[in-house]
Design a protein around this motif. Structure first.
Motif: not given
Length: 551
Positions: A298-310
């Motif tokens: 939850a502390q990695s917004p860039k990673l989360l945004e990419m996971m959302r797009e995937a």
């Protein structure tokens, strides 16, 4: 030929540093002889994680996920050998299967030990060489005294030595032989699992492995000792190739990353995600992704945004307990880097439904623990939680600590091998109260309703591509929807609660969400009802014998 029972005392070890080993440079062994290899994955006993109550709603589904490990072994065997794969969760191996084979290879987890040993017995009746590999035998070789060959450790030099032995020998050995991996095969050299030997449509979920190992050392977990503390990766190209291979073997709807921790190496995950995004876009977003990860994701917004797009839609987090002192006591401090409820809200904001692991029976538990867990479930709005009694696995810090304290108990009438600090019956009743309360239909559907309103809308809008609107997908969706509406909407004992969710969802055209809630919720509700009648185990690794192994 009979098994030499002295094999336990004096097993023969063959490893990379033995006299029989060649140099450790990775080369493909070229066999001189033809062999027929029967790879069998044993049946699981029913448990929370088998999702068996969802299968009747899904047409042809017979099992939860394909067994990655033994499918990789099947793919690694020499190309000229005949390989037959049977997942006994889908169908049982027959006498004809055993008679066909020269060698029977089995793999599985500790919970499958009775079934693994029974397969060995059936194979020996047919006079076949037997091999067992995988996590259970690698952790506890002593569980399998009657097998001819033990493969200990991951795919690697031991696998090559084993293949060479099987090529040169058709007779069962006089004593047990152990091939132990000294040099692992790099994940970058792993073959694509033998998906062509199965039908993906037989499974609730498809799955893929990107990494192995975890950088954390939770007290109860055996992953670091079995697979290491430094995560090892496949290449993004390998993962994409595996997704393509899976699509060729069936119409998968979701793919679960079975990595011990998908973000164990965040840089590697960041390199993989653009490839997943590209694959989804090229193929019209045919699937959802799910994974296991630590809550500090939850502390990695860039990673989360990419996971959302995937299109990652579900994430399993081993929260284990909402109590900070308890998390510290089990060496799970990574869950304390931000408030747990806040972390869950962050993950929800990226469209990811959180699934949580919960452990009952920790040394820090008190009579109020059940109340705190139920309140946490209410506050977190997590629909699905795997609520288990603590069970000590071999090769873990927990096992060694309890062994030193004299608190390991081996009794088939108990649900756990742990001597709890609280009275055993009280701990079991705490578990029963938590799981039956969590999956009371009204309470469960309230949490699903929250996610339908606050989590699912945060996902990207995927296109109505040919892959998503194919005839096969439409037929599958109609099968699921019809069975849900009939079996739950008309005949279940919670149908009134179901229709409170289903009517608005149908009116809004949220068919995909309705199917998800219907399938998952039905299993959770039915399983909890069985738990209330003492018909299900309180732990995935329960020692208590509830059902007999198939004879």
């Amino acid at each position: 030929m009979t098994v030499n029972l002295k094999s336990l005392e004096n097993p023969t070890y063959i490893a990379a540093d033995s006299k029989t080993a060649s140099n450790t440079k990775r080369t493909s062994y070229v066999p001189s002889n033809h062999r027929r290899i029967l790879c069998i994955f044993p049946k699981y006993s029913r448990s929370f994680g088998t999702f068996h109550y969802a299968y009747p709603l899904m047409g042809n589904v017979r099992a939860f996920m394909p067994p990655q490990g033994i499918l990789i072994v099947a793919a690694y065997l020499p190309q000229k050998w005949e390989v037959r794969f049977i997942d006994e969760n889908v169908k049982s191996a027959t006498r004809a299967d055993y008679q066909w084979a020269d060698v029977v290879i089995v793999s599985g987890m500790h919970i499958q030990k009775p079934q693994i040993n029974q397969i060995n017995e059936l194979a020996h009746r047919a006079g076949k060489i037997t091999v067992v590999g995988g996590p259970s035998v690698s952790g506890c070789p002593e569980y399998y005294p009657e097998f001819d060959i033990l493969h200990l450790g991951e795919l690697g030099d031991a696998s090559d030595r084993m293949i060479e032995y099987l090529d040169q020998n058709l007779e069962r050995p006089q004593r047990q032989i152990r091939f132990e991996t000294k040099e692992r095969l790099p994940l970058t050299e792993f073959p694509t699992p033998a998906y062509h030997l199965l039908d993906i449509d037989d499974y609730f979920l498809a799955n893929v492995q990107f990494s192995s190992g975890c950088p954390y050392r939770c007290e109860f977990c055996d992953i670091p000792e079995l697979y290491g503390n430094s995560p090892r990766m496949k290449t993004p190209e390998q993962v994409v190739a595996e997704l393509d291979a899976m699509r060729q073997s069936g119409n998968m709807g979701a793919v679960y990353f079975v990595d011990d921790n998908f973000v164990g190496d965040r840089r590697a995950a960041m390199k993989l995600l653009p490839h997943l995004i590209d694959w989804q876009k090229r193929n019209g977003y045919p699937i959802q992704f799910a994974c296991e990860a630590t809550l500090n994701l939850a502390q990695s917004p860039k990673l989360l945004e990419m996971m959302r797009e995937a299109y990652f839609c579900t994430i399993f987090c081993g929260i284990e307990t909402p109590e900070p002192d308890a998390l510290h006591a089990i060496s799970k401090d990574q869950n304390l880097s931000m408030p747990i409820l806040k972390a869950i809200q962050v993950l929800n904001s990226y469209g990811m439904e959180v699934v949580s692991g919960i452990i009952i029976g920790l040394d820090t538990d008190t009579p109020e623990t059940a109340d705190r867990i139920i309140e946490f479930i209410r506050a977190s709005q997590i629909p699905m939680l795997t609520i288990n009694l603590l069970h000590a696995l071999p090769r873990t810090p927990l096992w060694r600590r309890l062994e030193a304290e004299g608190r390991l108990v081996f009794d088939e009438n108990r649900e756990s091998n742990v001597e709890f600090l609280m009275p055993y019956k009280q701990v079991v009743e705490m578990w029963r109260r938590c799981i039956t309360t969590a999956y009371e239909p009204e309470f469960l559907y309230e949490r699903f309703a929250y996610n339908m309103e606050h989590t699912y809308p945060n996902r990207i809008e995927v296109p109505n591509s040919p892959a998503r609107t194919s005839g096969a997908n439409i037929r599958k969706g109609l099968t699921y929807l019809t069975n849900i509406l009939l079996r739950i909407g008309l005949f279940s004992n919670y149908r009134q609660t179901f229709w409170k969710m289903a009517k608005p969802a149908l009116k809004a055209g949220s068919i995909e969400n309705l199917i998800h809630v219907g399938l998952v919720g039905h299993h959770l509700i039915k399983f909890a009802q069985d738990c209330s009648k003492n018909e299900e185990s309180a732990s995935f690794y329960s020692q208590k014998i509830l059902t007999k192994v198939r004879s």
